[in-house]
Design an enzyme around this catalytic site. Structure first.
Site, mmCIF file in Angstrom:
data_model
loop_
_atom_site.group_PDB
_atom_site.id
_atom_site.type_symbol
_atom_site.label_atom_id
_atom_site.label_comp_id
_atom_site.label_asym_id
_atom_site.label_seq_id
_atom_site.Cartn_x
_atom_site.Cartn_y
_atom_site.Cartn_z
ATOM 1 N N THR A 256 -15.964 1.328 -0.829
ATOM 2 C CA THR A 256 -15.983 0.263 -1.842
ATOM 3 C C THR A 256 -15.842 0.876 -3.239
ATOM 4 O OG1 THR A 256 -17.486 -0.897 -0.370
ATOM 5 C CG2 THR A 256 -17.204 -1.835 -2.553
ATOM 6 N N GLU A 274 -22.682 3.818 -8.013
ATOM 7 C CA GLU A 274 -23.804 4.459 -7.309
ATOM 8 C C GLU A 274 -23.493 4.312 -5.830
ATOM 9 O OE1 GLU A 274 -26.172 6.240 -8.382
ATOM 10 O OE2 GLU A 274 -26.387 5.728 -10.494
ATOM 11 N N CYS A 308 -29.539 4.827 0.192
ATOM 12 C CA CYS A 308 -28.596 5.847 -0.274
ATOM 13 C C CYS A 308 -29.318 7.192 -0.415
ATOM 14 C CB CYS A 308 -28.024 5.435 -1.616
ATOM 15 S SG CYS A 308 -29.293 5.047 -2.816
HETATM 16 P P1 NAD Z 1 -20.784 -2.145 0.468
HETATM 17 O O1 NAD Z 1 -19.998 -1.124 -0.249
HETATM 18 O O2 NAD Z 1 -20.266 -2.681 1.740
HETATM 19 O O3 NAD Z 1 -21.032 -3.424 -0.458
HETATM 20 C C1 NAD Z 1 -21.598 -3.313 -1.744
HETATM 21 C C2 NAD Z 1 -21.155 -4.507 -2.573
HETATM 22 O O4 NAD Z 1 -19.751 -4.402 -2.789
HETATM 23 C C3 NAD Z 1 -21.362 -5.860 -1.888
HETATM 24 O O5 NAD Z 1 -21.750 -6.818 -2.858
HETATM 25 C C4 NAD Z 1 -20.001 -6.180 -1.339
HETATM 26 O O6 NAD Z 1 -19.790 -7.571 -1.169
HETATM 27 C C5 NAD Z 1 -19.103 -5.603 -2.422
HETATM 28 N N1 NAD Z 1 -17.746 -5.266 -1.997
HETATM 29 C C6 NAD Z 1 -17.315 -4.946 -0.755
HETATM 30 N N2 NAD Z 1 -15.988 -4.678 -0.781
HETATM 31 C C7 NAD Z 1 -15.584 -4.825 -2.058
HETATM 32 C C8 NAD Z 1 -14.339 -4.666 -2.723
HETATM 33 N N3 NAD Z 1 -13.239 -4.314 -2.078
HETATM 34 N N4 NAD Z 1 -14.293 -4.867 -4.053
HETATM 35 C C9 NAD Z 1 -15.398 -5.202 -4.739
HETATM 36 N N5 NAD Z 1 -16.612 -5.385 -4.164
HETATM 37 C C10 NAD Z 1 -16.703 -5.196 -2.840
HETATM 38 O O7 NAD Z 1 -22.229 -1.509 0.607
HETATM 39 P P2 NAD Z 1 -23.464 -2.081 1.413
HETATM 40 O O8 NAD Z 1 -23.098 -1.944 2.855
HETATM 41 O O9 NAD Z 1 -23.882 -3.409 0.871
HETATM 42 O O10 NAD Z 1 -24.596 -1.035 1.002
HETATM 43 C C11 NAD Z 1 -24.684 0.179 1.610
HETATM 44 C C12 NAD Z 1 -24.031 1.270 0.782
HETATM 45 O O11 NAD Z 1 -24.544 1.240 -0.551
HETATM 46 C C13 NAD Z 1 -24.393 2.634 1.325
HETATM 47 O O12 NAD Z 1 -23.279 3.492 1.351
HETATM 48 C C14 NAD Z 1 -25.429 3.149 0.345
HETATM 49 O O13 NAD Z 1 -25.543 4.531 0.288
HETATM 50 C C15 NAD Z 1 -24.970 2.557 -0.935
HETATM 51 N N6 NAD Z 1 -26.085 2.494 -1.888
HETATM 52 C C16 NAD Z 1 -26.119 3.360 -2.948
HETATM 53 C C17 NAD Z 1 -27.188 3.339 -3.836
HETATM 54 C C18 NAD Z 1 -27.247 4.281 -5.021
HETATM 55 O O14 NAD Z 1 -27.966 3.985 -5.970
HETATM 56 N N7 NAD Z 1 -26.538 5.396 -5.012
HETATM 57 C C19 NAD Z 1 -28.234 2.450 -3.641
HETATM 58 C C20 NAD Z 1 -28.177 1.592 -2.550
HETATM 59 C C21 NAD Z 1 -27.084 1.624 -1.685
#
Ligand code: NAD
Length: 501
Positions: A256, A274, A308
């Site tokens: 993403t 992040e 994460c």
């Molecule tokens: P994800 O990437 O699937 O989704 C995150 C958000 O992005 C959601 O709101 C989703 O609807 C949106 N999204 C999905 N595809 C998109 C696109 N093409 N364009 C724009 N937005 C889009 O992540 P998830 O499954 O919800 O969360 C898990 C991931 O998040 C893990 O990899 C985790 O490590 C990461 N994470 C990182 C942190 C940090 O602070 N570094 C904290 C929490 C989670």
């Protein structure tokens, strides 16, 4: 139970589903100060992963809803009612937002636990942390200062720090409300307007929080805070590629991150990303192993490992390997698994059965590459997305269990004998978020803090962060900084002014 209404278990499945559909609370989005449905009236179901039941439905926004939202955000920004407000007054609004969040923390935590599967206790501490983040940034509103710069000649030269503008916040499902508040607070403090998009699986707490803010009449002008719900691939993408969005903050997975950054590049829109992690706890024989075992469990089984910054790798000196693994397995006995709202449960449901199944598939793939299951390894045979706390020993660094983010309760264990080997192992992943070092040797601790390739290091404690400390990833873990005064830099633009006197 649905929305406070019990449906007798004797009811036939078809009728039960029908009743659920009728009784299910329909949520709305907050656009331009109004609660509204998607333009085409479409909705999607929201589940409780511990029961598999639909607990609500939310609007599935269209691209034209994104247009409406961005237009309102831009108008709210341009009106200067918020960005031009006396910054001390803006700070008072943030204080009221913090107070309203604290006051409603318990009811928000019930919603969070029911929608995400995490325990009520976890949800409550996260929401209080979100309120604390607002408190922290409230004090910054009138301290965002430029500088005067000595230049040659009869001139005055200074910088202004001005708000970035319309900011889009794309939120993941693992800490649905806390991570939303983490970036909304500094954006508002800087005078930006905010469009927040929760993850499709977990939109409820953010919608409810926005409702709390409106009902508490905290003093946000219409359009300054908006919540839009729907698919990431459609509306997240539309926000990321919108010419009138001035900054995008994404917390999510690496793919993403790539997609959002590519889309944002069309308008050269700045991003904070992040992303994922593959944190290691590196343990030396002089560590307090009992305490360390507790922290290791906390670092990988909290939130069912869907973090994460999970400490998903244990890199342990060969002399204490067996003792520490035994202590970790003993400690797992104190982590009962079950529905997040149940008393005494420490590890709740995972967010969705499909996610749990993905984690199990990755685990099976990894085990084909090596490693021995010392504990767990299976789905739990009951309704809901539950999985056992899992420990895999003898994991080599080329195994996917060492390299890839599983995002579930799976700890991989790898032995080392020399300090230099431990640092090489710890750095040998594409990620660089948080790593932990366990030793009482001060010099060694600081050598590791210096040489670990990651944004955060914690010594003799794991995991830990505060609103006032930077939360930042290196390598594939991200770009930019959340939390701390450094996060404000993203939400402000510097302007240099030269005056010939
Ligand atoms: P994800 O990437 O699937 O989704 C995150 C958000 O992005 C959601 O709101 C989703 O609807 C949106 N999204 C999905 N595809 C998109 C696109 N093409 N364009 C724009 N937005 C889009 O992540 P998830 O499954 O919800 O969360 C898990 C991931 O998040 C893990 O990899 C985790 O490590 C990461 N994470 C990182 C942190 C940090 O602070 N570094 C904290 C929490 C989670």
């Amino acid at each position: 139970m649905l929305a406070g209404l019990s449906i007798p278990s004797s009811t036939g499945e078809a009728l039960r589903r029908f009743l659920l559909g009728m009784l299910m609370p329909s949520k709305q989005m907050l656009i331009a100060g109004e609660w509204c449905d998607a333009e085409d009236g479409s909705f999607s179901d929201v589940l409780n992963p511990a029961t598999g039941e639909v607990i609500a439905n939310v609007p599935k926004a269209t691209v034209s809803d994104v247009e409406r939202c961005v237009k309102a955000s831009k108008a709210a920004f341009k009106s200067k009612e918020w960005s031009g407000m006396d910054p001390a007054q803006r700070g008072r609004v943030l204080q009221k937002m913090a107070a309203a969040t604290y006051a409603n923390a318990k009811s928000l935590a019930v919603i969070e636990s029911n929608n995400n599967g995490k325990t009520f206790r976890e949800a409550l501490s996260e929401i209080r942390y979100g309120a604390w983040t607002f408190e922290y940034y409230s004090g910054f509103c009138d301290k965002i200062e430029g500088s005067t710069i000595p230049v040659p000649g009869n001139r005055l030269n200074y910088t202004l720090k001005q708000p970035l503008g319309v900011t889009a916040h794309i939120i993941p499902w693992n800490f649905p409300l806390q991570l939303a508040l983490r970036s909304i607070a500094p954006a508002l403090a800087a005078g930006c307007t905010v469009i927040a998009k929760p993850a499709s699986w977990t939109p409820l707490s953010l919608i409810e929080w926005a409702k709390v803010m409106i009902e508490a009449d905290v003093g946000l002008p219409d359009g300054v805070l908006q919540v839009i719900t729907g698919s990431g691939g459609l509306i997240g993408d539309a926000l990321a590629g919108h010419a009138d969005v001035d900054g995008i903050t994404l917390t999510g997975g690496v793919p993403t991150g790539h997609a959002v950054m590519a889309k944002a590049s069309e308008n050269l829109t700045p991003v904070t990303l992040e992303l994922g992690g593959k944190g290691a706890n590196i343990v030396f024989p002089d560590a307090n192993l009992r305490y360390c075992a507790k922290a290791i469990c906390f670092g990988i089984f909290m939130n069912a490992g869907q973090m994460c910054w999970a400490g998903s790798r244990l890199i342990v000196h060969e002399d204490v390997h067996d003792e520490l693994v035994a202590a970790v397995i003993e400690e797992i006995g104190k982590w009962p698994v079950g529905p997040g709202m149940e008393e005494g449960v420490r590890m709740g449901s995972m967010v969705h059965e499909s996610h749990r199944d993905d984690v199990l598939k990755m685990l099976a793939e990894g085990l084909k590459q090596g490693g021995k299951v010392a504990c767990g390894g299976n789905a739990i045979d009951r309704e809901g997305a539950f999985m056992e706390a899992t420990v895999v020993t003898d994991v080599s660094s080329d195994n996917l269990l060492f390299q890839e983010e599983l995002f579930g309760p799976v700890l991989s264990v790898t032995k080392f004998s020399e300090e230099s080997e431990a640092i090489t192992l710890a750095n040998d992943t594409p990620f660089g978020l948080l790593n932990g070092v366990w030793t009482t040797d001060l010099s060694r601790a600081h050598r590791f803090a210096r040489d670990l390739e990651c944004g955060m290091v914690s010594i003799n404690e794991y995991p830990i962060t505060f609103p006032q400390t930077p939360f930042t990833g290196w390598k594939h873990s991200g770009i930019g900084i959340e939390q701390s005064k450094d996060a404000l830099n993203f939400y402000t633009k510097v302007k240099n002014v030269n005056v010939k006197l």
